[in-house]
Design a protein around this motif. Structure first.
Motif, PDB file in Angstrom:
ATOM      1  N   GLY A 217      24.164   2.010 -39.503  1.00 23.56           N
ATOM      2  CA  GLY A 217      23.449   1.979 -38.227  1.00 23.56           C
ATOM      3  C   GLY A 217      21.999   2.375 -38.412  1.00 23.56           C
ATOM      4  N   ASN A 218      21.422   3.017 -37.399  1.00 25.64           N
ATOM      5  CA  ASN A 218      20.025   3.426 -37.480  1.00 25.64           C
ATOM      6  C   ASN A 218      19.838   4.710 -38.285  1.00 25.64           C
ATOM      7  OD1 ASN A 218      19.414   1.232 -35.921  1.00 25.64           O
ATOM      8  ND2 ASN A 218      19.219   2.367 -34.004  1.00 25.64           N
ATOM      9  N   ALA A 219      20.964   5.247 -38.817  1.00 26.91           N
ATOM     10  CA  ALA A 219      20.870   6.456 -39.620  1.00 26.91           C
ATOM     11  C   ALA A 219      20.271   6.166 -40.991  1.00 26.91           C
ATOM     12  CB  ALA A 219      22.262   7.083 -39.791  1.00 26.91           C
ATOM     13  N   THR A 220      20.278   4.908 -41.410  1.00 24.85           N
ATOM     14  CA  THR A 220      19.709   4.560 -42.714  1.00 24.85           C
ATOM     15  C   THR A 220      18.204   4.361 -42.589  1.00 24.85           C
ATOM     16  OG1 THR A 220      19.862   2.152 -42.506  1.00 24.85           O
ATOM     17  CG2 THR A 220      21.843   3.311 -43.209  1.00 24.85           C
ATOM     18  N   ARG A 221      17.536   4.354 -43.712  1.00 20.94           N
ATOM     19  CA  ARG A 221      16.084   4.174 -43.713  1.00 20.94           C
ATOM     20  C   ARG A 221      15.669   2.711 -43.644  1.00 20.94           C
ATOM     21  NH1 ARG A 221      14.124   8.601 -48.308  1.00 20.94           N
ATOM     22  NH2 ARG A 221      14.951  10.458 -47.245  1.00 20.94           N
ATOM     23  N   SER A 222      16.605   1.814 -43.895  1.00 21.09           N
ATOM     24  CA  SER A 222      16.266   0.397 -43.904  1.00 21.09           C
ATOM     25  C   SER A 222      16.051  -0.133 -42.494  1.00 21.09           C
ATOM     26  CB  SER A 222      17.367  -0.408 -44.582  1.00 21.09           C
ATOM     27  OG  SER A 222      17.103  -1.795 -44.456  1.00 21.09           O
ATOM     28  N   PRO A 223      14.948  -0.844 -42.247  1.00 20.90           N
ATOM     29  CA  PRO A 223      14.730  -1.435 -40.924  1.00 20.90           C
ATOM     30  C   PRO A 223      15.467  -2.758 -40.764  1.00 20.90           C
ATOM     31  CG  PRO A 223      12.859  -1.926 -42.330  1.00 20.90           C
ATOM     32  CD  PRO A 223      13.780  -1.032 -43.135  1.00 20.90           C
ATOM     33  N   LYS A 224      15.931  -3.320 -41.888  1.00 17.63           N
ATOM     34  CA  LYS A 224      16.566  -4.630 -41.832  1.00 17.63           C
ATOM     35  C   LYS A 224      18.055  -4.536 -41.531  1.00 17.63           C
ATOM     36  CE  LYS A 224      13.466  -7.514 -44.579  1.00 17.63           C
ATOM     37  NZ  LYS A 224      13.384  -8.540 -45.642  1.00 17.63           N
ATOM     38  N   SER A 225      18.561  -5.598 -40.928  1.00 15.37           N
ATOM     39  CA  SER A 225      19.990  -5.721 -40.694  1.00 15.37           C
ATOM     40  C   SER A 225      20.633  -6.341 -41.926  1.00 15.37           C
ATOM     41  CB  SER A 225      20.235  -6.591 -39.455  1.00 15.37           C
ATOM     42  OG  SER A 225      19.791  -5.921 -38.303  1.00 15.37           O
ATOM     43  N   VAL A 226      21.970  -6.441 -41.915  1.00 13.38           N
ATOM     44  CA  VAL A 226      22.709  -6.912 -43.082  1.00 13.38           C
ATOM     45  C   VAL A 226      23.498  -8.159 -42.724  1.00 13.38           C
ATOM     46  CG1 VAL A 226      24.421  -6.303 -44.836  1.00 13.38           C
ATOM     47  CG2 VAL A 226      22.883  -4.545 -43.941  1.00 13.38           C
ATOM     48  N   ALA A 227      23.554  -9.108 -43.640  1.00 15.78           N
ATOM     49  CA  ALA A 227      24.311 -10.346 -43.426  1.00 15.78           C
ATOM     50  C   ALA A 227      25.138 -10.659 -44.658  1.00 15.78           C
ATOM     51  CB  ALA A 227      23.367 -11.505 -43.127  1.00 15.78           C
ATOM     52  N   ILE A 228      26.239 -11.371 -44.444  1.00 14.20           N
ATOM     53  CA  ILE A 228      27.111 -11.766 -45.535  1.00 14.20           C
ATOM     54  C   ILE A 228      27.645 -13.160 -45.253  1.00 14.20           C
ATOM     55  CG2 ILE A 228      29.233 -10.823 -44.539  1.00 14.20           C
ATOM     56  CD1 ILE A 228      29.977  -9.861 -47.385  1.00 14.20           C
ATOM     57  N   VAL A 229      27.882 -13.946 -46.285  1.00 17.91           N
ATOM     58  CA  VAL A 229      28.382 -15.294 -46.121  1.00 17.91           C
ATOM     59  C   VAL A 229      29.906 -15.270 -45.985  1.00 17.91           C
ATOM     60  CG1 VAL A 229      28.552 -17.608 -47.148  1.00 17.91           C
ATOM     61  CG2 VAL A 229      26.462 -16.237 -47.439  1.00 17.91           C
ATOM     62  N   ALA A 230      30.443 -15.999 -45.022  1.00 17.37           N
ATOM     63  CA  ALA A 230      31.890 -16.045 -44.792  1.00 17.37           C
ATOM     64  C   ALA A 230      32.592 -16.693 -45.974  1.00 17.37           C
ATOM     65  CB  ALA A 230      32.189 -16.828 -43.521  1.00 17.37           C
ATOM     66  N   HIS A 231      33.801 -16.221 -46.276  1.00 20.88           N
ATOM     67  CA  HIS A 231      34.596 -16.791 -47.371  1.00 20.88           C
ATOM     68  C   HIS A 231      35.910 -17.312 -46.857  1.00 20.88           C
ATOM     69  CE1 HIS A 231      31.955 -13.853 -49.623  1.00 20.88           C
ATOM     70  NE2 HIS A 231      31.693 -15.007 -50.201  1.00 20.88           N
TER      71      HIS A 231
END
Length: 231
Positions: A217-231
């Motif tokens: 969530g917003n607890a991390t330092r990264s401003p970017k969101s995360v994505a993954i490709v469906a399998h």
């Protein structure tokens, strides 16, 4: 390192649920983490899925599928959730019925389970079904955590918002929330706002979830969101 950290009514519909924390280092993607299973306390998880009673633990998640009375089916029709109910979830439920897990519903007991470890909030089930203080206790002394929710706006301080479309993701971004989005194709990623899951096949499995720590969530330092490709 394991126990029942909550047993009581679901915040979704008031029906009986149980949250069980276990520790495992067998998953090659996640690494060593505390797993938390949110289950109906009175019903086999396959039956809960098939009858739609999993709403108590999953809310309105669109991946649940549709209830069915088809005797040939063991779970909901069209279920798309990546969690295999017949494996770890069912094993955990059966162990709960046998009384394997000790009661750990105090603040001290929850904190002890999470202390110094990476915690996966909602290995199965949506954490929004559970009172927030349960997660606050479990994460109080944790090294880090991962968390995902389909409940819009729930605890963006600790949870990634599961987005089922780019439009949903954009709405969350505008509200200041980080998202976790499953892509149909690698080309669907938005480079300015998203990063490919480093533990995914497409990213070369550069790390494991316990080491990555992007999905907090917003607890991390990264401003970017995360994505993954469906399998």
């Amino acid at each position: 390192m394991r126990g029942i950290i909550y047993q009581g009514p679901s915040l979704y519909d008031g029906k009986p649920i149980v949250v069980i924390a276990t520790y495992s280092d067998r998953n090659t993607k996640t690494g060593g983490v505390v797993q938390t299973y949110i289950l109906r306390a009175d019903m086999n998880p396959l039956e809960a899925s098939k009858t739609g009673e999993d709403a108590s633990i999953c809310g309105t998640c669109p991946l649940r599928g549709e209830p069915t009375t088809d005797p040939a089916r063991k779970q909901a029709k069209g279920r798309k959730c990546y969690v295999n109910l017949g494996q770890g979830v069912l094993i955990t439920y059966r162990s709960f019925l046998r009384g394997v897990y000790p009661d750990a519903q105090t603040t001290d007991a929850r904190r002890a389970i999470g202390r110094g470890r990476v915690v996966r909030v909602g290995t199965y089930g949506d954490p929004a079904a559970v009172p927030s203080h349960v997660w606050d206790d479990l994460l109080a002394d944790a090294a880090s955590h991962t968390a995902y929710t389909h409940a819009s706006g729930w605890r963006p301080d600790i949870a990634m918002q599961s987005a089922d479309s780019l439009e949903q993701a954009q709405a969350h971004w505008q509200a200041g929330r980080r998202t976790f989005r499953v892509l149909v194709d690698l080309g669907d990623i938005v480079p300015a706002r998203e990063v490919l899951c480093p533990a995914s096949k497409e990213a070369g499995r550069r790390t494991t979830c316990d080491a990555c720590r992007l999905c907090g969530g917003n607890a991390t330092r990264s401003p970017k969101s995360v994505a993954i490709v469906a399998h």
